[in-house]
Structure formats: structure tokens, C-alpha cells
Design a protein around this motif. Structure first.
Motif, PDB file in Angstrom:
ATOM      1  N   PHE A 224       0.840  -1.197   0.000  1.00  0.00           N
ATOM      2  CA  PHE A 224       0.000   0.000   0.000  1.00  0.00           C
ATOM      3  C   PHE A 224       0.879   1.253   0.000  1.00  0.00           C
ATOM      4  O   PHE A 224       1.730   1.427   0.886  1.00  0.00           O
ATOM      5  N   PRO A 225       0.693   2.176  -0.964  1.00  0.00           N
ATOM      6  CA  PRO A 225       1.546   3.379  -1.045  1.00  0.00           C
ATOM      7  C   PRO A 225       1.077   4.462  -0.077  1.00  0.00           C
ATOM      8  O   PRO A 225       0.358   5.387  -0.444  1.00  0.00           O
ATOM      9  N   LYS A 226       1.503   4.390   1.164  1.00  0.00           N
ATOM     10  CA  LYS A 226       1.053   5.337   2.181  1.00  0.00           C
ATOM     11  C   LYS A 226       1.476   6.764   1.857  1.00  0.00           C
ATOM     12  O   LYS A 226       0.707   7.712   2.053  1.00  0.00           O
ATOM     13  N   LYS A 227       2.689   6.924   1.361  1.00  0.00           N
ATOM     14  CA  LYS A 227       3.182   8.264   1.050  1.00  0.00           C
ATOM     15  C   LYS A 227       2.331   8.920  -0.032  1.00  0.00           C
ATOM     16  O   LYS A 227       1.975  10.101   0.061  1.00  0.00           O
ATOM     17  N   VAL A 228       1.992   8.161  -1.068  1.00  0.00           N
ATOM     18  CA  VAL A 228       1.166   8.690  -2.146  1.00  0.00           C
ATOM     19  C   VAL A 228      -0.241   8.995  -1.634  1.00  0.00           C
ATOM     20  O   VAL A 228      -0.839  10.014  -2.000  1.00  0.00           O
ATOM     21  N   ALA A 229      -0.773   8.102  -0.800  1.00  0.00           N
ATOM     22  CA  ALA A 229      -2.122   8.315  -0.273  1.00  0.00           C
ATOM     23  C   ALA A 229      -2.217   9.616   0.523  1.00  0.00           C
ATOM     24  O   ALA A 229      -3.173  10.387   0.367  1.00  0.00           O
ATOM     25  N   LYS A 230      -1.224   9.877   1.357  1.00  0.00           N
ATOM     26  CA  LYS A 230      -1.234  11.114   2.142  1.00  0.00           C
ATOM     27  C   LYS A 230      -1.033  12.336   1.258  1.00  0.00           C
ATOM     28  O   LYS A 230      -1.658  13.385   1.479  1.00  0.00           O
ATOM     29  N   LEU A 231      -0.172  12.218   0.244  1.00  0.00           N
ATOM     30  CA  LEU A 231       0.067  13.328  -0.670  1.00  0.00           C
ATOM     31  C   LEU A 231      -1.204  13.679  -1.446  1.00  0.00           C
ATOM     32  O   LEU A 231      -1.573  14.855  -1.572  1.00  0.00           O
ATOM     33  N   VAL A 232      -1.874  12.669  -1.960  1.00  0.00           N
ATOM     34  CA  VAL A 232      -3.081  12.900  -2.752  1.00  0.00           C
ATOM     35  C   VAL A 232      -4.215  13.406  -1.865  1.00  0.00           C
ATOM     36  O   VAL A 232      -4.978  14.300  -2.265  1.00  0.00           O
ATOM     37  N   ILE A 323      -0.357   4.031 -10.207  1.00  0.00           N
ATOM     38  CA  ILE A 323       0.678   4.187  -9.185  1.00  0.00           C
ATOM     39  C   ILE A 323       0.586   3.016  -8.209  1.00  0.00           C
ATOM     40  O   ILE A 323      -0.508   2.603  -7.824  1.00  0.00           O
ATOM     41  N   GLY A 324       1.724   2.495  -7.808  1.00  0.00           N
ATOM     42  CA  GLY A 324       1.751   1.402  -6.845  1.00  0.00           C
ATOM     43  C   GLY A 324       3.170   0.946  -6.573  1.00  0.00           C
ATOM     44  O   GLY A 324       4.133   1.431  -7.176  1.00  0.00           O
ATOM     45  N   ALA A 325       3.292   0.012  -5.649  1.00  0.00           N
ATOM     46  CA  ALA A 325       4.604  -0.514  -5.286  1.00  0.00           C
ATOM     47  C   ALA A 325       5.136  -1.430  -6.385  1.00  0.00           C
ATOM     48  O   ALA A 325       4.416  -1.818  -7.310  1.00  0.00           O
ATOM     49  N   GLN A 326       6.414  -1.752  -6.287  1.00  0.00           N
ATOM     50  CA  GLN A 326       7.014  -2.683  -7.239  1.00  0.00           C
ATOM     51  C   GLN A 326       6.330  -4.044  -7.156  1.00  0.00           C
ATOM     52  O   GLN A 326       6.030  -4.545  -6.078  1.00  0.00           O
ATOM     53  N   ASN A 327       6.065  -4.607  -8.328  1.00  0.00           N
ATOM     54  CA  ASN A 327       5.469  -5.941  -8.444  1.00  0.00           C
ATOM     55  C   ASN A 327       4.041  -6.005  -7.893  1.00  0.00           C
ATOM     56  O   ASN A 327       3.561  -7.071  -7.528  1.00  0.00           O
ATOM     57  N   ALA A 328       3.355  -4.846  -7.856  1.00  0.00           N
ATOM     58  CA  ALA A 328       1.960  -4.837  -7.415  1.00  0.00           C
ATOM     59  C   ALA A 328       1.006  -5.246  -8.524  1.00  0.00           C
ATOM     60  O   ALA A 328      -0.159  -5.542  -8.253  1.00  0.00           O
ATOM     61  N   GLY A 329       1.474  -5.241  -9.778  1.00  0.00           N
ATOM     62  CA  GLY A 329       0.637  -5.678 -10.893  1.00  0.00           C
ATOM     63  C   GLY A 329       0.102  -4.557 -11.755  1.00  0.00           C
ATOM     64  O   GLY A 329      -0.908  -4.745 -12.445  1.00  0.00           O
ATOM     65  N   LYS A 330       0.762  -3.395 -11.785  1.00  0.00           N
ATOM     66  CA  LYS A 330       0.270  -2.267 -12.574  1.00  0.00           C
ATOM     67  C   LYS A 330       0.334  -2.555 -14.073  1.00  0.00           C
ATOM     68  O   LYS A 330      -0.649  -2.356 -14.791  1.00  0.00           O
TER      69      LYS A 330
END
Length: 585
Positions: A224-232, A323-330
Motif C-alpha cells: 500500500f503506497p502510504k506516502k502517495v495516499a497522504k500526498l493525494v 501508481i503502486g509498489a514494485q510488483n503490485a501488478g500495474k
């Protein structure tokens, strides 16, 4: 005559360079860096008699034929976000790295395929030559056979659609599933999300922004991209306030996409899963979710609803960011969406997808998926150092990677016992208010487990880490992964029939705890790896229980065979030494 008789070394002092100039006519097709045009007939052994004299007057320590490439020319990860960039630089459509054909030891190297005759795949007449009434005209012209006419009488078109050229790294990943030269990627700078993508998401003007926040269902908290979630979330609050005041305000729409749900047990209720995901997302900082989608790119679950929702939110000219972490399946998700909803008349960009973390290296503008002038961008995976999988090598990552539906492995144990997941995680049952507790392991089936008394854990660490308990693979890797540290958790539950809480390790898996009462648990893993306590994702456990000792696995059996072979060989050597000593006496 004097020139012919003397060798070049003896002649050189006699000829001052400024006074003598020799010219050698070179064909116009020869480029300047080349010294001489190759001839069909090779030169003899004595070059002084045949080579032009100018060759010996040119210093051999001159500069390289190819100019040095600037260290910053190709080393960027901006990809082809800007259309002007894609016109000046050749961007790999598979991973987004700028391509170059001069140095195979630098990122983005590619080899342009040689042109082929358009008739090399043309269908031929399969009839035997003996069955023909006479020799055909095609055979007289030197061809094997004539084109076979289709049923409607038309000759198949020899024009085949050309595949887009990708870099050597993407070619190796697509065809062999591995990176040919991993050291090349170390030359690339780290992907700066705030500078490259974050400032575009925070823009108060411009096209509408839609964010596909992609999370792995089997490693939700780790990916879970916490940094991106807080930024957005902060951008949404700020731009919403400006929009209410009548100012310009581009409010991003957040679409949370949980991929790989086919890896979770089919008995898990979708309603329970959705409620659990929303709760964990709010705790992770994503409190402004526009919509939530549970999908499987492999089985095409939920892709149509996701696509329709993205098209509606993006509008005719919006920008969609995956947007997502490495190997998350984007990349796999975008490729699946492109296959199902290919825009009529356009070519769909095929992204490189593999089970290797960090497949996408730069921003890739995906063509042909969204209608109108809407744009879809794939971004490099975010590096999460708190995931234990980022510390593992390729061989160890294969053991941790979950590729099939998860199956539970349950222990019924008492206080004073421990459970190992390979050599990466250990759970100690230190105190219990009841007699026993149920521990269910949810992790890759390739990972060996061990259950035994806590008093023997030091012996396990010394004798079995890197051997029967893998990863790490090899004894040297144990120290390379870092320090072995402990975290303490107090848990409570109301039933033995279902799990109440999970203790999850980012990038690995989790222990599901089922108990009636309270307990004190100690969890050991490597320093810097996230270990969290959360509500249980999958409440049920296995019907049959695991026994004490090692679980039956290929890793354990191979390690045992190696150990037995070593002991047998040592025994034979000892007997041979004893027999030799007896003969000496």
C-alpha cells in the motif's frame, strides 16, 4: 625508390610532418572516423608495401571513434510523459527508459532488427511436385511454390504488423523471464516520485487527474503506497477548498484497485473483503477514495467495471496515472485492460510484465486504451524498503513470490513453542491465558515451516538457517540480510473457531491468530522490516493440523540429502583414516 626501400620506422625521422601531406581518395560513403575502407581482397602480410602512407602518419593514440556519451544523456526516468520528449528521444514502449544503441553496458540498449522480406512468411503450395501436371512457373523462377489462394479467391496480404522495438532488458524479461545484466540498472537514478509525478498531481490547473492506486491483495499493507495516499489526500483537501471559493482547483479522483484477488481463497466473502480493504486504506491515509475495485488481471475479474469507471472519471481529455509498489501488478493490469477494450483504429502499447520487481523503469504513455484524448500513464513501481522481498536476491524472491491460491497451514500449540516461516520470520508463544492457541500461516507454499520448542531456537538459527529454512539461501546470506530483532504484541480473541487478528510481515505473509482469551506473542524478523498487527483478513483455518518439526518440502528434502551425503562422506573418510593408522602401527 627510397621510400619503397625504407621501412616506415626508419623513414619517419626523414619526413617532417608539416612539409609532407599525403592524400588518399576515399569513397564518399565512408564516414570520417573510419581510417580506411575495407576491400574485398585482404592486404598481404607486409603492410608497408601496400597500405597508404598516410596511415602511418596518423597517431594511433588519437581520440575514440565514438564521442563519449554524457552521463546524464540517457540516465533519466521521465519517460515519454511529454510529447515533445518522445519526438526527440526514443523511449522504450515496454519499460519507459530512453533507448540507445551505442553501449550495451548502459540502460536502454537495443539492437535494431534487420529488415526482412515481406514474403518470408507467405503461404506456399503444399502439393507434391510429382502431382503437378507440369513444372509450375514459380518453380522455374526459383520459388518453392505459389501462394495459396484463400477461400474467397483473394491472396493473403504479405504485409504483417511490425512489433515495436524494445530495449534488450525488456526483450530478456519477455522471452526469458529475467534481466540479462542487472548491474546496468544500478546506473539509473532513483525514481523521484514527488518531483516526477507528485508535482503533476498537485497542479491546480490542467486536465482532470485520475489516480489508479494499485495494491497487491496478498500483500496489502506491504504494497500500500502510504506516502502517495497522504500526498493525494492533502491535494484533494487543498484543491477542494479552492474550488469551493471559486478558484481553480483540479481535484484528483482516487480509484483504489486491489489486484491479484485470485490468490485469496475462493471461500472469502467479497463483502467482507471490501469492508476490510476500506478499513485498512483509511488507516493507511487514503480517506478520500472515489471508488474501489477488486480485480484479477489473470482471470479478467472486475476489469470491465474498472474500465468503465476510469473512462467516466477521466472524461474526454483527462490524465490517468497508475501508481503502486514494485510488483503490485500495474503493468499486467494495464495490458489486460488494453486487450479487452482496445480503442478502434489505434495501436495498444504492450507493457513489459514479469515477476521481477521494478519492471517499469520510466513513465510510459500507454496508447490505444482510453478513448478520445484521454491519456493513461504507467509509472515505475515505488520502492518500499520495509518489504522484506526487496532485500532478497532473485532465487530467494522466487520462493517468497505467491503465484497460486493461498492454502492455510494451521498449528495447534501451547505456550513455550515457536513457528518459523523459512529463515525470515518467527513467532514465539510466550504467555497464554488459555491452554492452547491456533496459528495459521498464510504465505507462499514454497516456504518451509518449522514448529518446535522456543528453547531450541538458537540451535535452529545456527544449524538450519540457510539450509532447511530458506530463504535466505546459503549460510552467508543470513548475516547479509541484517539484524534479527524482536517485536512484542498483546492479542486477544473470543473464539477458537476463527482467527481474530493477523500479524503480517511486509513482502512475506502473515500469521492468523485464533484464541479465546489473551496472549503475549514475540515476533522476530530482520531490522527495518514492517511487522504489524491488524484485523484478520481470512478468518477460517485448515481442517487438518500440521505436526511438530519441518513441513515436507523440496527445500527441506534437498537440504537433508546434502547433509546426509556430507555426513556419509565424512564417515567414510574417518574409517579410511583409522584403517590407514592401523596399518602404520
Amino acid at each position: 625508390m627510397i621510400i619503397r626501400a625504407l621501412s616506415p620506422t626508419k623513414l619517419k625521422p626523414l619526413l617532417p610532418f608539416p612539409r609532407f601531406t599525403f592524400s588518399y581518395p576515399m569513397p564518399s560513403s565512408v564516414s570520417l572516423p573510419l581510417i580506411i575502407e575495407p576491400q574485398a581482397k585482404p592486404y598481404p602480410q607486409n603492410p608497408s608495401e601496400t597500405l597508404p602512407f598516410q596511415l602511418f602518419l596518423r597517431p594511433f593514440s588519437s581520440q575514440s571513434k565514438h564521442p563519449k556519451i554524457s552521463s546524464t544523456l540517457f540516465l533519466n526516468r521521465d519517460g515519454n510523459y511529454d510529447e515533445s520528449t518522445s519526438q526527440t528521444l526514443l523511449i522504450c514502449p515496454g519499460c519507459g527508459v530512453p533507448m540507445q544503441s551505442t553501449d550495451p553496458k548502459r540502460p536502454g540498449f537495443f539492437v535494431k532488427p534487420s529488415p526482412k522480406n515481406p514474403d518470408y512468411k507467405s503461404p506456399i503450395n503444399r502439393n507434391a511436385v510429382a502431382d503437378e501436371p507440369e513444372i509450375s512457373n514459380s518453380l522455374k523462377r526459383g520459388f518453392l511454390g505459389e501462394l495459396v489462394e484463400a477461400e474467397n479467391g483473394e491472396i493473403p496480404s504479405p504485409n504483417f504488423s511490425e512489433k515495436p522495438v524494445v530495449c534488450a532488458r525488456c526483450h530478456s524479461l519477455r522471452h526469458y523471464g529475467k534481466v540479462k545484466d542487472p548491474t546496468v540498472e544500478n546506473l539509473l537514478p532513483d525514481f523521484d516520485f514527488d518531483h516526477t509525478v507528485g508535482r503533476k498531481l498537485n497542479s491546480i490547473t490542467g486536465a482532470r487527474t485520475v489516480i489508479l492506486m494499485v495494491v497487491d491483495a496478498a500483500d496489502f499493507d506491504g504494497s500500500f503506497p502510504k506516502k502517495v495516499a497522504k500526498l493525494v489526500s492533502a491535494a484533494i483537501d487543498e484543491n477542494s477548498a479552492a474550488w469551493k471559493e471559486g478558484k481553480s482547483g483540479n481535484v484528483p479522483r482516487v480509484v483504489l484497485v486491489v489486484t491479484k484477488i485470485d490468490l485469496l481463497p475462493s471461500s472469502l466473502s467479497p463483502t467482507r473483503l471490501e469492508h476490510w480493504v476500506r478499513t485498512r486504506a483509511r488507516e493507511g491515509g487514503a480517506n478520500k477514495i472515489t471508488s474501489l475495485h477488486l480485480v484479477s488481471s489473470v482471470r479478467d475479474w472486475g476489469l470491465k467495471n474498472l474500465y468503465d469507471d476510469v473512462v467516466r472519471l477521466a472524461g474526454p481529455r483527462g490524465n490517468v496515472w497508475a501508481i503502486g509498489a514494485q510488483n503490485a501488478g500495474k503493468s499486467t493490469l494495464i495490458n489486460s485492460m488494453g486487450k479487452q477494450h482496445e480503442h478502434v483504429g489505434g495501436k495498444v502499447t504492450h507493457l513489459t510484465e514479469a515477476a521481477v520487481p521494478g519492471t517499469t523503469l520510466g513513465i510510459v504513455r500507454v496508447e490505444g486504451v482510453l478513448p478520445g484524448q484521454a491519456k493513461l500513464f504507467d509509472t515505475p513501481g515505488l520502492l518500499h524498503p520495509h518489504q522484506i522481498s526487496t532485500r532478497l536476491n532473485r532465487e530467494e524472491q522466487k520462493l517468497v513470490h505467491i503465484s497460486k491460491e493461498l492454502k492455510p497451514r494451521t498449528y495447534r500449540i501451547k505456550a513455550g513453542h515457536s513457528v518459523h516461516i523459512g529463515g525470515l520470520m518467527r513467532l514465539d508463544i510466550e504467555e497464554l491465558s488459555a491452554d492452547s492457541i491456533y496459528i495459521t500461516v498464510w504465505a507462499s507454499p514454497y516456504l518451509p515451516l518449522h514448529m518446535g520448542k522456543t528453547e531450541n531456537v538458537h540451535k535452529m538459527l545456527e544449524d538450519h538457517f540457510g539450509r532447511q529454512l530458506q530463504p535466505p539461501v546459503g549460510e552467508k546470506r543470513v548475516d547479509e540480510l541484517g539484524l534479527w530483532v524482536r517485536k512484542e504484541f498483546r492479542v486477544c480473541g473470543h473464539s477458537w473457531d476463527s482467527s481474530s487478528v493477523d500479524i503480517a510481515t511486509a513482502g512475506l505473509g502473515w500469521f492468523a491468530i485464533g484464541l479465546k482469551g489473551e496472549g503475549l506473542l514475540g515476533v522476530w524478523s530482520y531490522e527495518g522490516v514492517d511487522v504489524i498487527l491488524r484485523n484478520s483478513l481470512i478468518p477460517h483455518r485448515a481442517q487438518s493440523f500440521e505436526v511438530a518439526g519441518f513441513t515436507v518440502s523440496k527445500i527441506v528434502s534437498n537440504a537433508d540429502q546434502t547433509s546426509n551425503k556430507f555426513q556419509h562422506q565424512s564417515g567414510k573418510n574417518q574409517k579410511h583414516s583409522d584403517f590407514k593408522a592401523e596399518l602404520m602401527t
